[in-house]
Design a protein around this motif. Structure first.
Motif, PDB file in Angstrom:
ATOM      1  N   LEU A  84       0.833  -1.203   0.000  1.00 17.11           N
ATOM      2  CA  LEU A  84       0.000   0.000   0.000  1.00 17.11           C
ATOM      3  C   LEU A  84       0.867   1.252   0.000  1.00 17.11           C
ATOM      4  N   GLU A  85       1.853   1.282   0.881  1.00 19.08           N
ATOM      5  CA  GLU A  85       2.752   2.441   0.981  1.00 19.08           C
ATOM      6  C   GLU A  85       3.563   2.631  -0.300  1.00 19.08           C
ATOM      7  N   ASN A  94       1.211   3.716  -3.265  1.00 18.46           N
ATOM      8  CA  ASN A  94       0.823   5.115  -3.065  1.00 18.46           C
ATOM      9  C   ASN A  94       1.975   6.060  -3.409  1.00 18.46           C
ATOM     10  N   GLY A  95       3.173   5.712  -2.964  1.00 18.57           N
ATOM     11  CA  GLY A  95       4.336   6.539  -3.263  1.00 18.57           C
ATOM     12  C   GLY A  95       4.623   6.617  -4.751  1.00 18.57           C
ATOM     13  N   ILE A 103       2.448   6.211  -7.163  1.00 22.16           N
ATOM     14  CA  ILE A 103       1.386   6.998  -7.799  1.00 22.16           C
ATOM     15  C   ILE A 103       1.647   8.486  -7.574  1.00 22.16           C
ATOM     16  N   HIS A 104       1.989   8.851  -6.341  1.00 17.09           N
ATOM     17  CA  HIS A 104       2.248  10.267  -6.030  1.00 17.09           C
ATOM     18  C   HIS A 104       3.439  10.815  -6.799  1.00 17.09           C
ATOM     19  N   LEU A 106      -3.395   5.277 -11.328  1.00 23.70           N
ATOM     20  CA  LEU A 106      -4.482   4.534 -10.690  1.00 23.70           C
ATOM     21  C   LEU A 106      -4.952   3.405 -11.596  1.00 23.70           C
ATOM     22  N   THR A 145      -2.955   0.302 -11.116  1.00 22.91           N
ATOM     23  CA  THR A 145      -2.960  -0.360  -9.807  1.00 22.91           C
ATOM     24  C   THR A 145      -4.333  -0.642  -9.206  1.00 22.91           C
ATOM     25  N   THR A 146      -5.397  -0.272  -9.869  1.00 20.95           N
ATOM     26  CA  THR A 146      -6.733  -0.488  -9.310  1.00 20.95           C
ATOM     27  C   THR A 146      -6.961  -1.956  -8.964  1.00 20.95           C
ATOM     28  N   LEU A 148      -6.056  -3.320  -5.280  1.00 20.88           N
ATOM     29  CA  LEU A 148      -6.690  -2.841  -4.050  1.00 20.88           C
ATOM     30  C   LEU A 148      -6.954  -3.953  -3.048  1.00 20.88           C
TER      31      LEU A 148
END
Length: 106
Positions: free
Chosen positions: A16-17, A20-21, A23-24, A30, A33-34, A37
């Motif tokens: 998750l971390e 998220n990193g 993507i940011h 998204l 990686t959808t 989830l």
């Protein structure tokens, strides 16, 4: 050169971390990686049917690629072509950041 990760030994929380990193930072989208989830984080939603056992610890390492492959096989058995395509997209996206060159084609 992008940072490399070991998705063959990564916990749900680390995934998750990491995702998220990525993507940011703009390295992943998204759309890439959808399909992941259900593999990320530690959530009561991971356990739909209560069987008396505690929830899975989100810090236990797993092989993300093997989970993706197993999910793809399940989707194939149900003829879920959209799910298969999404999982393949996620697999391909993560392979770009994998530390070693492992065979992860499903």
């Amino acid at each position: 050169m992008s940072k490399k990760y070991d998705f063959t030994h990564m916990s749900r929380n680390e995934l998750l971390e990491t995702v998220n990193g990525l993507i940011h930072s703009g390295d992943l989208t998204l759309d890439d990686t959808t399909s992941l989830l259900g593999f990320m984080g530690s959530s009561p939603l991971l356990k739909v049917d209560y069987d008396g056992l505690p929830l899975e610890n989100g810090d236990v390492p797993m092989n993300v690629f093997e989970h993706i492959k197993a999910s793809m096989e399940g989707a194939r058995s149900r003829n879920e072509t959209t799910s298969i395509a999404g999982l393949q997209r996620a697999l391909d996206a993560l392979m770009k950041f994998q530390k070693s060159n492992i065979a992860a084609q499903a």
